[in-house]
Design a protein around this motif. Structure first.
Motif, short mmCIF file in Angstrom:
data_model
loop_
_atom_site.label_atom_id
_atom_site.label_comp_id
_atom_site.label_asym_id
_atom_site.label_seq_id
_atom_site.Cartn_x
_atom_site.Cartn_y
_atom_site.Cartn_z
N ILE A 355 -14.52 13.24 -9.67
CA ILE A 355 -15.12 12.23 -9.36
C ILE A 355 -16.61 12.27 -10.20
O ILE A 355 -17.25 12.78 -9.45
N THR A 356 -16.82 11.42 -11.27
CA THR A 356 -18.01 11.63 -11.84
C THR A 356 -18.42 10.21 -12.33
O THR A 356 -17.59 9.22 -12.27
N SER A 357 -19.52 10.04 -12.99
CA SER A 357 -19.94 8.72 -13.69
C SER A 357 -18.81 8.59 -14.65
O SER A 357 -18.62 7.43 -14.97
N GLU A 358 -18.26 9.25 -15.36
CA GLU A 358 -17.35 9.34 -16.57
C GLU A 358 -15.89 8.65 -15.82
O GLU A 358 -15.11 8.03 -16.41
N THR A 359 -15.66 9.56 -14.76
CA THR A 359 -14.35 9.27 -14.12
C THR A 359 -14.13 7.97 -13.46
O THR A 359 -13.12 7.56 -13.21
N TYR A 360 -15.33 7.53 -12.64
CA TYR A 360 -15.34 6.49 -11.96
C TYR A 360 -14.70 5.14 -12.37
O TYR A 360 -13.52 4.65 -11.78
N PRO A 361 -14.94 4.77 -13.62
CA PRO A 361 -14.13 3.42 -14.24
C PRO A 361 -12.69 3.95 -14.21
O PRO A 361 -11.86 3.04 -13.81
N ARG A 362 -12.17 4.98 -14.52
CA ARG A 362 -10.72 5.11 -14.64
C ARG A 362 -10.27 5.21 -13.31
O ARG A 362 -9.27 4.50 -12.97
N LEU A 363 -11.00 5.66 -12.19
CA LEU A 363 -10.52 5.70 -11.03
C LEU A 363 -10.11 4.30 -10.48
O LEU A 363 -9.30 3.94 -9.72
N LEU A 364 -11.28 3.53 -10.74
CA LEU A 364 -11.12 2.06 -10.05
C LEU A 364 -9.90 1.37 -11.07
O LEU A 364 -9.27 0.66 -10.25
N ARG A 365 -9.82 1.65 -12.04
CA ARG A 365 -8.96 1.09 -12.75
C ARG A 365 -7.23 1.37 -12.22
O ARG A 365 -6.24 0.67 -12.12
N ARG A 366 -7.14 2.67 -12.04
CA ARG A 366 -5.85 3.15 -11.53
C ARG A 366 -5.59 2.65 -10.04
O ARG A 366 -4.56 2.31 -9.90
N ALA A 367 -6.64 2.62 -9.21
CA ALA A 367 -6.63 1.87 -8.02
C ALA A 367 -6.27 0.36 -8.02
O ALA A 367 -5.57 -0.03 -7.15
N PHE A 368 -7.10 -0.21 -8.79
CA PHE A 368 -7.30 -1.86 -8.56
C PHE A 368 -6.59 -2.54 -10.09
O PHE A 368 -6.69 -3.80 -9.90
N GLY A 369 -6.14 -1.80 -10.79
CA GLY A 369 -5.76 -2.69 -12.05
C GLY A 369 -6.71 -3.55 -12.58
O GLY A 369 -7.61 -3.22 -12.96
N SER A 370 -6.18 -4.86 -12.76
CA SER A 370 -6.84 -5.81 -13.50
C SER A 370 -8.12 -6.35 -12.64
O SER A 370 -9.06 -6.92 -13.11
N SER A 371 -8.21 -6.09 -11.46
CA SER A 371 -9.22 -6.22 -10.55
C SER A 371 -10.55 -5.09 -10.66
O SER A 371 -11.60 -5.23 -10.08
N ALA A 372 -10.32 -4.17 -11.64
CA ALA A 372 -11.13 -3.11 -11.60
C ALA A 372 -12.62 -3.44 -11.66
O ALA A 372 -13.70 -2.90 -11.33
N ASP A 373 -12.74 -4.25 -12.86
CA ASP A 373 -14.24 -4.77 -13.34
C ASP A 373 -14.85 -5.39 -12.25
O ASP A 373 -16.08 -5.34 -12.12
N LYS A 374 -13.95 -6.45 -11.50
CA LYS A 374 -14.70 -7.02 -10.27
C LYS A 374 -15.16 -6.05 -9.22
O LYS A 374 -16.16 -6.20 -8.77
N VAL A 375 -14.32 -4.95 -9.08
CA VAL A 375 -14.58 -4.15 -7.99
C VAL A 375 -15.92 -3.41 -8.52
O VAL A 375 -17.09 -3.03 -7.69
#
Length: 526
Positions: A355-375
């Motif tokens: 869990i780093t600044s680099e992996t954070y966007p990937r974690l959000l994408r995997r968890a929330f799919g198309s809503s990742a950017d909103k999160v």
């Protein structure tokens, strides 16, 4: 990293130290002392004195589920003659990680009873179901002296079968997926039958639990078995509505819930049997011959695996809660303000690069799919000292706090509910996690030392925390006594879904839905 290891971050494993007997000479002005030898429905037991309490440890509430009884529903214990010593806890139930010298094994269906030392009658009975991801933990870890003596209650802590031993499902196997749940219910029935022997009121039984124990308590509210068995319930960090997105319990883990449909439970059980070389019609007989050491590696697969669509749990507890199909009794429900910091801390302790600044966007994408950017816009990295803290805030709000509040609303539509949120930012670090940039605060399980001496140790070292503990013990025991947690000298706790925030010197009602962005999460899909 195994799922049982992930969930062990909130399982406290320590050895309970029993105190010696106090002297028999007492002033005639002192209250009469309750007897140390009592008779339960299976025989007589002799307990010990610890502080101002009596403790009766290691009392069997069911036959050992061993041999041909492995994966059968619990049966009443066989009677014994003479007086059984009850000064030491029984075995922990078999589990993969032993953090102490306490023996574990399949012969583990024991309860520990703590009562005030003084003679009382008609005390409320409080039955505790421990947490540990349905794979770890035991009743002996929770020393209830303070709760019993300050709260004037009979407290019963319970062992129940764990992992593959408690939640295995197979086609045509009676009790599939619910053996641990059946154990918990059997212990409640034992407590009701034997309450009077310890000075308790069998008509006034409260069940309470945390994490996996809380999830089991919430499930019980939707079970036919609850009717007439309990009069109140306390659900801590274990709402029926809990759910975790992909990566929510550990990066890379699939999305999860505490409950599974029976068909899935049986399919998973059949897959485990096949891996053990026990496929086909004789799978059960083959599995019962397997040594514990060969079964244990498969226990991780049965974490958060309580089956519904069964006699004990006919409906998905979350759906039953939404539909109002639950036992109408008073309920306390809540959790901790920073629940997910324990799980994120466990992941970072295992591998700081997860869990780093680099992996954070990937974690959000995997968890929330198309809503990742909103999160990401709602929880930007720039707002937090570390990526770990940002990810913990996301998971605390979406998976824990808002799910708990939703469950409280379901309950409050039909019964009396008292909501709370434990919020001591300097609570004892019970999970032993010291991760730079991720203070544990009020993490998952950090509320437990305020009710119990974990492993027999009082972890509260400051006056304000001891005072909060006294207030919480007062709330919990008053609720067990009457269904209303309010007691003299404590801030008023109003029924409803707005939680009472529990923090040293700052007990007050808060708008937790706003603080945890629940309006945002209600409109955000995974």
């Amino acid at each position: 990293m195994k799922m049982a290891d992930v969930k062990s971050v909130f399982t406290v494993l320590a050895v309970v130290s029993a105190a010696g007997l106090v002297g028999a000479c007492r002033s005639s002005r002192e209250p009469a002392q309750a007897p140390l030898t009592v008779r339960v429905d299976s025989g007589s037991v002799r307990g010990i004195v610890k502080g101002g309490s009596r403790q009766f440890l290691g009392i069997p509430y069911a036959e050992p589920p061993t041999g041909a009884l492995r994966w059968t529903l619990p049966r009443k214990p066989r009677p014994w003659s003479g007086v059984r010593a009850a000064g030491r806890p029984g075995n922990d139930c078999t589990q993969g990680t032993q953090g102490s010298r306490q023996p574990s094994g399949e012969d583990c269906l024991y309860v520990n009873v703590t009562t005030p030392r003084e003679h009382h009658g008609g005390l409320p009975v409080m039955v505790w179901w421990h947490g540990g991801g349905f794979t770890q933990g035991s009743g002996r870890e929770y020393d209830a002296v303070r709760l019993a003596t300050e709260g004037k209650a009979v407290v019963v802590t319970v062992n129940y079968r764990l992992g593959i031993f408690g939640y295995l499902g197979l086609p045509w196997l009676p009790g599939s997926g619910d053996f641990g749940f059946a154990d918990q219910i059997s212990a409640l029935q034992w407590a009701r039958r034997n309450a009077s022997a310890f000075g308790g009121d069998p008509r006034n039984v409260t069940v309470f639990g945390q994490s996996a124990g809380g999830m089991s308590v919430c499930a019980l509210l939707t079970s036919p078995a609850a009717k007439g068995l309990i009069s109140k319930a306390i659900v801590s960090s274990g709402s029926c509505r809990l759910r975790w997105p992909a990566g929510g319990l550990f990066p890379g883990a699939p999305a999860d819930r505490p409950y599974v449909p029976l068909a899935q439970g049986q399919s998973d059980g059949s897959a485990a049997a096949k891996e053990l070389g026990c496929g086909g019609e004789k799978a059960l007989a083959c599995l019962r011959r397997e040594p514990v050491a060969d079964l244990l590696p498969h226990s991780d697969s049965f974490a958060d695996h309580l089956a519904y669509g069964t006699d004990l749990l006919p409906r998905d507890p979350a759906a039953a809660l939404r539909a109002g199909a639950f036992t109408n009794i008073p309920v306390i429900v809540g959790g901790t303000r920073d629940e997910a910091r324990a799980f994120v801390g466990g992941a970072l302790k295992y591998d700081s690069k997860l869990i780093t600044s680099e992996t954070y966007p990937r974690l959000l994408r995997r968890a929330f799919g198309s809503s990742a950017d909103k999160v990401a816009a709602r929880y930007p990295l720039s707002r937090y000292p570390s990526a770990g803290l940002a990810w913990a805030a996301v998971l605390t709000d979406e998976s824990w706090a808002c799910s708990t509040l939703a469950g409280a609303r379901d309950l409050a539509a039909r019964t009396t509910v008292y909501s709370y949120e434990f919020a001591d930012e300097n609570a004892p670090n019970v999970n032993g996690l010291r991760i730079p940039g991720l203070p544990q605060g009020a993490a998952h399980a950090s509320d437990l030392p305020y009710l119990f001496d974990l492993g027999g140790r009082d972890l509260l070292v400051t006056r304000d925390r001891k005072e909060l503990a006294r207030t919480m013990v007062g709330y919990w025991s008053a609720f067990a006594r009457s269904g209303d947690p309010n007691h003299r000298g404590a801030p008023s706790w109003r029924p409803g879904t707005a939680p009472l925030s529990l923090a040293p010197g700052a007990i007050r009602t808060v708008d937790a839905a706003a603080e945890h962005n629940c309006g945002f999460w209600e409109t955000t899909t995974r």
